[in-house]
Design an enzyme around this catalytic site. Structure first.
Site, PDB file in Angstrom:
ATOM      1  N   GLU A 279       0.829  -1.214   0.000  1.00 28.66           N
ATOM      2  CA  GLU A 279       0.000   0.000   0.000  1.00 28.66           C
ATOM      3  C   GLU A 279       0.859   1.257   0.000  1.00 28.66           C
ATOM      4  OE1 GLU A 279      -2.461  -1.743   3.333  1.00 28.66           O
ATOM      5  OE2 GLU A 279      -4.004  -0.708   2.172  1.00 28.66           O
ATOM      6  N   GLU A 299      -4.334  -9.123   4.048  1.00 28.04           N
ATOM      7  CA  GLU A 299      -5.255  -8.748   5.130  1.00 28.04           C
ATOM      8  C   GLU A 299      -6.481  -9.652   5.187  1.00 28.04           C
ATOM      9  OE1 GLU A 299      -3.791  -6.738   3.039  1.00 28.04           O
ATOM     10  OE2 GLU A 299      -2.860  -5.088   4.126  1.00 28.04           O
TER      11      GLU A 299
END
Lengths: 438, 393
Positions: A279, A299
């Site tokens: 990210e 995640e």
């Protein structure tokens, strides 16, 4: 060397024990026939061989039977934890466990000390039961969420590149026009902790103030780029407010510090680039990877989703049907080449050529005028944000007009005003020269 | 006298050290040839080979398991071969198997070799092996326990229960190192014996264990040649005869082991082995104890009643266990004094028991040693095997 922490090797008859740890429950195996409490849990009762076994929930209260402070000579995977306290504790239910004592100074641990269970999440499947002093005054930090929620980490001194601990900040390259920001926790695969987040925010804001720098190179020290959020921060995310802050304060501020730093941020993906690490990379302007780098977002394996911009930027960075696979699959073994083929990366280089090729790219871009790079970054950012084409064209037109009349371009323009031929002549010669190179 | 019918008639050993350039087979050759020659027999008299399984060396284990030793050494009279693994208790079990082979007339003379070369095992493999050996992968390992760590916890508990001081624990190391300094096969041969202060000033590894209270990994090898006690008698050679034996199993892991059961096992197995041999505690000339780390020594000593409870530390501190003391104790200095050679320290302890009873123990020779008590233990202390040995007569 293997630095991945081991997880318990679970047996079919212990699945329930570990499942309960995720709900903060400590179970003790019990034989319904002979009433024995059993530890380590077995397939049949070790006393009477009955298969009539069930689980009872422990109160989680125990006394320290013995302990040791581990100081040296542990496996590399546990070195980052040193020093840590291993103990055997006697549960009120009458079984003895090996565990860790947490939230307590080693000099305060004593045989006979009252402790209570807390859980440390170590994998999506299980949490480790560890113990902390029952006596709150013996605890280093409280795990009462009400108290931790208000606790914000404060760094004793004002952040400066000289006192950065989790990253390195350096101005260098040809003519000192490149800023190198290096994630620097190689023993932790550059996992992001609060300190690193704070330092990244500081560094990317700091570099804005240096007009000569046009390019920032973001990379990781050691073998990985970044493997995402450090597990050390996870216990603190138990508090709702804490968790939200980690996403919206640290997370969003890091992304903003990168996207709004007004330099071309070139991400050098030198190894594993996972979860929060990916990210951070997505917030950069150009992504170059070595062939052996592995990427992905993990995640979803923990039942959540990327929260530092992943769900917003991946679909904006590549075809949506491919972005969805990356987020839904939770795979962490996408190769750099695969990611490139799926449309994500700028370019992938062979490992042995990576340094050389990357340097070439950086040197070339860094030779451009910082003011033009800055304007280019901003114009393109607005343009891809999904405004209509007329707006985008207007932003472009006016941006370039502004550049043309900016002081340093004007000083170049003056000579062309004096002799209008010079520009075409000069351009012609440049073209000839660059054609000859090929 | 006991019903045992086994005698060690030959020993061979290379000094414990670091031999990265020496192949494991080179050491097997040297120790086996030495032991056969020491026994005064011909190589072709060896009818059985029962090897101690080398820990953390899978390739060598496979080679030995599949019968390479008799072929390599040209043991033309060999009738069978096998390997035996019970961690630090392997040698005891090799001896048991040999006894059975001899008793059932499968073999008259058996060779028992061991070799470990830690220095050529890749470091990650070594760390991995010792981090997991005797440590449960579900209930202990994920917490970051190590061998030193579990012993440290045992040591702290023992000190707490017995009132033994840090200095007294360190004096166990001093005593063991005094013997090691006299042993040409020890890594500490001729080296300065550390004082209590020096032991305690070494860095803390896993509290309360200091570096000098932990073992040094080393390379080594040894071999025994054994036969029946009757045949040894006929040969009229120096020998060590097994007189009594008993054992207890406790548990695979320290978490699930109760100290009370261990103490009970120490006591019962020792008493049974002595009764089996028909020898009393007072008649034992040497307590050749193998328990790998310091803590087991005082715990064992007071548990079997060789001193008053809580006084064992003092016995080591006051020198009763030293060379020349009234209770010669662990005369090669256990793993602390010898260097940790996988399952080799218990083998080395048997070699020493035999040497003492054969009168070949050099500077460590306990005068007129008639009876030696020797124990072994495997894994993280999973068991306790007590044996009593006597001279060939």
């Amino acid at each position: 060397m293997d630095t991945q922490k081991p997880t318990p090797v679970i047996q079919p008859w212990t699945k329930e024990f570990w499942k309960a740890t995720q709900q903060g429950k400590l179970l003790v195996q019990h034989c319904k026939d002979c009433n024995s409490k059993i530890f380590f849990p077995k397939k049949v009762c070790p006393e009477c061989w009955s298969e009539n076994l069930n689980w009872i929930e422990s109160t989680g209260k125990a006394k320290v039977y013995t302990y040791t402070e581990m100081i040296d000579m542990v496996e590399p995977k546990f070195m980052a934890d040193l020093p840590y306290i291993i103990a055997m504790v006697d549960l009120d239910e009458g079984i003895r466990m090996t565990t860790r004592i947490v939230n307590c100074k080693s000099e305060d641990v004593a045989i006979g000390m009252d402790v209570e269970v807390v859980f440390q999440e170590i994998s999506p499947e299980c949490s480790l039961p560890v113990f902390q002093p029952t006596d709150i005054s013996l605890r280093i930090k409280t795990t009462d969420p009400k108290e931790t929620e208000t606790k914000v980490p404060e760094f004793e001194t004002r952040l400066q590149p000289e006192n950065y601990q989790a990253i390195q900040y350096e101005i260098g390259g040809k003519n000192n026009v490149v800023c190198f920001i290096t994630l620097n926790r190689p023993d932790k695969y550059n996992a992001i902790n609060r300190r690193m987040a704070a330092e990244l925010i500081d560094a990317f804001r700091r570099v804005r103030e240096i007009p000569a720098v046009g390019v920032v190179v973001l990379t990781g020290a050691g073998k990985a780029f970044c493997t995402g959020g450090d597990l050390e921060i996870f216990p603190s995310l138990a508090g709702h407010q804490n968790s939200l802050n980690w996403l919206s304060h640290e997370g969003l501020d890091v992304q903003r510090a990168i996207t709004s730093c007004e330099k071309v941020v070139i991400c050098k993906i030198n190894g594993h680039c996972l979860a929060g690490g990916l990210e951070i990379a997505l917030a950069c302007d150009l992504l170059y990877a070595g062939e052996s780098a592995k990427m992905g977002t993990t995640e979803i394996n923990m039942g959540i989703l990327p929260g530092w911009g992943g769900t917003a930027r991946l679909p904006r960075s590549m075809p949506i049907f491919r972005a969805r696979e990356i987020i839904f699959s939770g795979r962490k073994d996408y190769t750099a080449r695969e990611m490139y083929d799926m449309g994500l990366l700028t370019r992938v280089f062979k490992d042995d050529e990576f340094e050389f090729q990357f340097e070439k790219v950086v040197n070339n871009i860094a030779s451009k005028k910082p003011i033009a790079l800055r304007m280019g970054k901003e114009i393109m950012a607005r343009s891809v944000d999904g405004c209509d084409i007329e707006t985008a064209l207007a932003v472009e037109r006016n941006g370039i007009q502004w550049l043309t009349y900016s002081p340093d371009i004007q000083s170049v323009m003056d000579q062309f005003r004096a002799s209008p031929d010079q520009l075409t002549q000069q351009q012609k010669q440049q073209n000839i020269r660059s054609d000859a190179k090929k | 006298m006991g019903k045992k019918n086994l005698a060690i008639i030959g020993v061979g050993e290379v000094p414990t050290g670091t031999y990265p350039d020496r192949s494991q087979w080179d050491i097997i050759y040297e120790t086996s040839i030495q032991a056969v020659r020491d026994a005064g027999i011909h190589k072709n008299d060896v009818e059985g080979v029962i090897a101690v399984a080398p820990q953390a060396q899978p390739q060598l284990t496979a080679e030995i398991s599949f019968g390479k030793i008799p072929e390599e050494l040209g043991l033309k009279g060999c009738k069978d071969v096998c390997i035996c693994n019970a961690g630090g208790a392997s040698t005891s079990n090799c001896l048991r198997l040999a006894e059975q082979m001899i008793e059932s007339n499968q073999a008259k003379i058996v060779l028992i070799p061991h070799v470990t070369v830690h220095s050529t095992i890749p470091i990650p493999d070594l760390i991995n092996f010792f981090a997991k050996a005797g440590i449960d992968l579900q209930w202990e390992y994920p917490y970051g326990t190590t061998y030193n760590g579990i012993i440290a916890m045992m040591t702290r508990r023992y000190m707490h229960e017995s009132g033994t001081t840090e200095e007294e624990m360190a004096s166990v190391v001093v005593s063991l190192r005094k013997w090691a300094a006299l042993d040409p096969n020890s890594i500490f041969y001729g080296k300065e014996v550390p004082t209590i202060e020096k032991v305690l000033s070494s860095s803390m590894v896993s509290s309360p264990l200091h570096k000098r209270e932990c073992n040094v990994l080393a390379d080594g090898g040894a071999a025994l040649v054994v036969t029946s006690a009757e045949y040894a008698k006929q040969m009229k050679c120096p020998a060590a005869c097994k007189l009594g034996e008993s054992s207890r199993y406790f548990s695979a892991f320290t978490t699930t082991r109760s100290t009370e059961r261990v103490k009970e096992g120490f006591r019962d197995a020792t008493d049974e082995a002595l009764a089996d041999a028909g020898v009393s505690k007072e008649e034992i000339d040497i307590w050749n104890v193998y328990l790998a780390y310091p803590v087991g020594h005082p715990m064992f000593m007071e548990t079997i009643g060789l001193c008053k409870p809580g006084q064992a530390g003092k016995m080591f501190m006051e020198g009763h266990t030293w060379p020349g003391g009234r209770m010669p104790w662990a005369t090669i200095g256990d793993a602390i004094g010898r260097g940790h050679t996988g399952s080799g320290v218990s083998m080395a302890t048997y070699v020493e028991t035999a040497r003492q009873l054969m009168g070949k123990a050099g500077a460590r020779q306990v005068k007129d040693a008639e009876y030696v008590f020797q124990n072994t233990s495997g894994g993280s202390g999973m068991n306790f095997i007590a044996t009593v040995w006597g001279r060939n007569r």
